[in-house]
Write a protein that holds these residues in place. Structure first.
Motif, PDB file in Angstrom:
ATOM      1  N   PRO A   1       0.810  -1.222   0.000  1.00  0.00           N
ATOM      2  CA  PRO A   1       0.000   0.000   0.000  1.00  0.00           C
ATOM      3  C   PRO A   1       0.847   1.278   0.000  1.00  0.00           C
ATOM      4  O   PRO A   1       0.553   2.218  -0.741  1.00  0.00           O
TER       5      PRO A   1
ATOM      6  N   THR B   1       2.666   1.791  -3.516  1.00  0.00           N
ATOM      7  CA  THR B   1       1.798   2.262  -4.600  1.00  0.00           C
ATOM      8  C   THR B   1       1.285   3.685  -4.335  1.00  0.00           C
ATOM      9  O   THR B   1       1.196   4.490  -5.257  1.00  0.00           O
TER      10      THR B   1
ATOM     11  N   TRP C   1      -4.994   1.673  -6.093  1.00  0.00           N
ATOM     12  CA  TRP C   1      -5.679   0.417  -6.467  1.00  0.00           C
ATOM     13  C   TRP C   1      -5.554   0.152  -7.969  1.00  0.00           C
ATOM     14  O   TRP C   1      -5.454  -0.998  -8.397  1.00  0.00           O
TER      15      TRP C   1
ATOM     16  N   MET D   1      -2.128  -1.119  -8.536  1.00  0.00           N
ATOM     17  CA  MET D   1      -2.054  -2.527  -8.129  1.00  0.00           C
ATOM     18  C   MET D   1      -2.701  -3.423  -9.185  1.00  0.00           C
ATOM     19  O   MET D   1      -2.193  -4.505  -9.480  1.00  0.00           O
TER      20      MET D   1
ATOM     21  N   VAL E   1     -11.613   7.097  -2.992  1.00  0.00           N
ATOM     22  CA  VAL E   1     -11.000   6.740  -4.282  1.00  0.00           C
ATOM     23  C   VAL E   1     -11.098   7.885  -5.307  1.00  0.00           C
ATOM     24  O   VAL E   1     -10.504   7.811  -6.381  1.00  0.00           O
TER      25      VAL E   1
ATOM     26  N   PHE F   1      -4.311  -7.074  -4.291  1.00  0.00           N
ATOM     27  CA  PHE F   1      -5.212  -6.053  -4.829  1.00  0.00           C
ATOM     28  C   PHE F   1      -6.242  -5.649  -3.775  1.00  0.00           C
ATOM     29  O   PHE F   1      -6.502  -4.460  -3.559  1.00  0.00           O
TER      30      PHE F   1
ATOM     31  N   VAL G   1      -4.663  -3.442  -1.076  1.00  0.00           N
ATOM     32  CA  VAL G   1      -4.438  -2.054  -1.517  1.00  0.00           C
ATOM     33  C   VAL G   1      -5.783  -1.325  -1.634  1.00  0.00           C
ATOM     34  O   VAL G   1      -5.921  -0.182  -1.177  1.00  0.00           O
ATOM     35  N   LEU G   2      -6.781  -1.994  -2.205  1.00  0.00           N
ATOM     36  CA  LEU G   2      -8.102  -1.369  -2.362  1.00  0.00           C
ATOM     37  C   LEU G   2      -8.703  -1.015  -0.998  1.00  0.00           C
ATOM     38  O   LEU G   2      -9.207   0.096  -0.803  1.00  0.00           O
TER      39      LEU G   2
END
Lengths: 74, 382
Positions: free
Chosen positions: B31, B34, B43, B46, B174, B232, B235-236
Motif C-alpha cells: 500500500p 503504490t 488500487w 495494483m 478513491v 489487490f 491495496v483497495l
C-alpha cells in the motif's frame, strides 16, 4: 569483547556439529565450502560485534542503478 | 543435497507455496509503495501490476515447462557449460541473497516499530533466521506440507480482515480517479509489480521437486492469481478505509487497517492476531529465497549435501541485514527508488535470457538430430 567470544563459540559449535560427519564420509569438497562460508560468516559477525564499519549491501544497489535516477523520475 | 534427492512436493503444494510467496512481504509494504506515486489511484496501480504479474507468471510457467523437472542450474549448465552457466546462475543466487536481506530487513523493521520496540534487532533476526534454517533442514516436503496446513489459516485471517473492515469503507476516498494522469499510475505499478510478482522467479528452483511430468502453467498462474487478488484487495481496502494520505505516511498501512477493526466495542485490537498473517507470508518468501541460495550453491559447487551451509549462510545474512538497515527512511528510499530496477534485471531479464537459451539450444539439438533420423528413410524412398 564477550559478544565476539559468543560468535566464535557459535562457529566452533557449528563446526563440531557439521564437520565430523563430512570428514567421516570423506566429503572434502563440502568441507572446504562449509569452512569458507563459516569463516566468512564468523569474521563478518565478529566485525559487526566489534562495531567495525561494514559496507551497506543496499548501497551497492543504489550505486548500480544510480543512472536510472530512481523510479520517481519515471 | 542428499536430503532433497528423493523429496517430492505435489502440484497443489507447489501452487500454495507460490500463492503465499507472492503475497510475501508485499502485504505489508505494497500500500505504501503504490500510494507514494499514485495516491488514491493506488488500487489502479495494483491492478496494472497484477496484470503484469499474470504475464510474468506465464513467462515463468514457460520456463518451468521447458525445464521438464530438471533443475534450473542443470539446464543452464548443459547449454552454457560449467563456467559461463555457473556465472549466470551465481547472478541469480546473488539476487536471491539480496532479496533475503530485504525480507529480513522488513521483518525486523515491522517487529521493532510495531510489535516489539524494545527487543534488540539482532535477537529478532536470530530467531527468525533460526526458524528458516530449521525449516530448510527438515526438507522441502516438510515445509510444503506446513504451507498446506497454514494456507487455510492465512486465508481465514485474510477473509476476517476484509469482512470486518467492510463497515469502515469510505467510497469518496478513491475520488478523483486518475487525477494525476496515467503516468503516476504506471509509476506506482512498477515497484508493486517487481516486489509482488517478479521476485517469485525463485519458483523455478522448486520445479525439479514437483511430482508428475505434466505442465506447470496452471498451478503457477493460479498461485499468481490468488496472490495478486489478495494484494489487490489489501491495496483497495487501504485506499477505501485509510485514504491516500494515511497510506502514504504510514509505513505499514495493513497493520493500521487491522487496528481499525472494531465490532461493537467488544471485538477490537486484533492487530497482533493479524500480524500472524504476514509473519507466515514473509517467512515463506524468505524461506523460498534461502532455499534458492543454499540449494543453488550446492548445485554450483556440486556438493552432495547442502544443510551444512545453512548456519554459515544464516550468519552472513544476519550481518547483511543489520548493516543494510541503518534506519527505515534510508532503507525505504532504496527499496522504492532503486530496488525495482534490481528486481527487473535479475529476476526478469535473467530468466528471459534463460528461456531464450532453453529455446535456442533445443532448436540446435533438433537440427543436429534431424539428419540421422532422415538418413535411414532416404534409401526406403529410393
Amino acid at each position: 569483547m564477550a559478544s565476539v567470544f559468543a560468535v566464535l563459540a557459535l562457529a566452533a559449535a557449528t563446526f563440531w556439529l557439521e564437520a565430523p560427519a563430512l570428514i567421516r564420509q570423506k566429503q572434502f569438497r563440502e568441507l572446504v565450502i562449509f569452512l569458507v562460508l563459516l569463516l566468512a560468516g564468523s569474521a563478518l559477525y565478529s566485525a559487526l560485534m566489534l562495531q567495525v564499519k561494514l559496507p551497506n549491501p543496499f548501497m551497492f544497489i543504489k550505486w548500480m542503478y544510480a543512472w536510472t535516477g530512481g523510479t520517481s523520475t519515471m | 543435497m542428499s536430503i532433497y534427492k528423493n523429496s517430492k512436493i505435489s502440484v497443489r503444494q507447489f501452487c500454495i507455496l507460490i500463492m503465499i510467496g507472492t503475497v510475501g512481504d508485499s502485504i505489508l509494504v505494497m500500500p505504501t509503495i503504490t500510494a507514494v506515486s499514485s495516491k488514491q489511484d493506488a488500487w489502479l496501480s495494483m491492478l496494472l501490476a497484477f496484470i503484469g504479474g499474470l504475464i510474468t507468471g506465464g513467462l515463468f510457467a514457460a520456463i518451468a515447462n521447458k525445464l521438464q523437472r530438471v533443475s534450473l542450474y542443470e539446464a543452464i549448465r548443459q547449454r552454457l557449460g560449467v563456467w559461463f552457466g555457473g556465472f549466470f546462475f551465481l547472478l541469480f543466487l546473488f539476487a536471491s541473497f539480496m532479496c533475503c536481506l530485504t525480507l529480513l530487513s522488513e521483518m525486523i523493521q515491522f517487529m521493532t516499530t510495531q510489535l516489539m520496540p524494545e527487543t534488540p534487532v539482532t535477537a529478532i533476526i536470530i530467531f527468525f533466521a533460526a526458524v528458516i534454517i530449521i525449516a530448510y533442514r527438515y526438507g522441502i516436503e516438510s515445509y510444503a506440507r506446513m504451507g498446506e496446513l497454514l494456507f487455510p489459516v492465512f486465508m481465514g485471517l485474510f477473509v476476517m480482515l476484509v469482512v470486518f473492515l467492510l463497515p469502515q469503507v469510505d467510497w469518496p476516498n478513491v475520488q478523483p480517479i486518475m487525477a494525476k494522469g496515467f503516468f503516476s499510475i504506471i509509476s506506482g505499478a512498477y515497484p508493486a509489480y517487481c516486489t509482488g510478482f517478479v521476485e517469485m522467479a525463485v519458483l523455478l528452483m522448486l520445479v525439479p521437486y514437483v511430482t508428475g511430468k505434466g505442465k506447470l502453467t496452471k498451478p503457477i498462474l493460479t498461485g499468481f492469481t490468488v496472490g495478486g487478488m489478495v494484494l489487490f484487495l489489501v491495496v483497495l481496502l487501504s485506499v477505501l478505509v485509510l485514504g491516500p494520505s494515511l497510506m502514504e505516511t504510514k509505513y505499514y498501512p495493513t497493520f493500521v487497517l487491522a487496528q481499525k477493526i472494531m465490532i461493537g466495542h467488544f471485538f477490537e485490537r486484533i492487530e497482533a492476531v493479524m500480524a500472524f498473517l504476514w509473519v507466515i507470508t514473509v517467512f515463506y518468501k524468505t524461506l523460498l529465497h534461502f532455499f534458492t541460495i543454499t540449494t543453488g550453491l550446492a548445485q554450483v559447487f556440486q556438493l552432495k549435501e547442502s544443510k551444512m551451509l545453512t548456519i554459515p549462510l544464516g550468519m552472513i545474512l544476519l550481518v547483511g541485514t543489520v548493516v543494510g538497515t541503518p534506519n527505515i527512511v534510508v532503507y525505504n528510499v532504496i527499496l522504492i527508488e532503486y530496488y525495482p530496477w534490481f528486481d527487473i534485471t535479475f529476476f526478469l531479464a535473467l530468466p528471459i535470457v534463460f528461456l531464450i537459451l532453453l529455446l535456442a539450444i533445443k532448436k540446435k539439438q533438433q537440427k543436429t538430430q534431424q539428419p540421422p533420423q532422415q538418413q535411414p528413410q532416404q534409401p526406403q524412398q529410393n
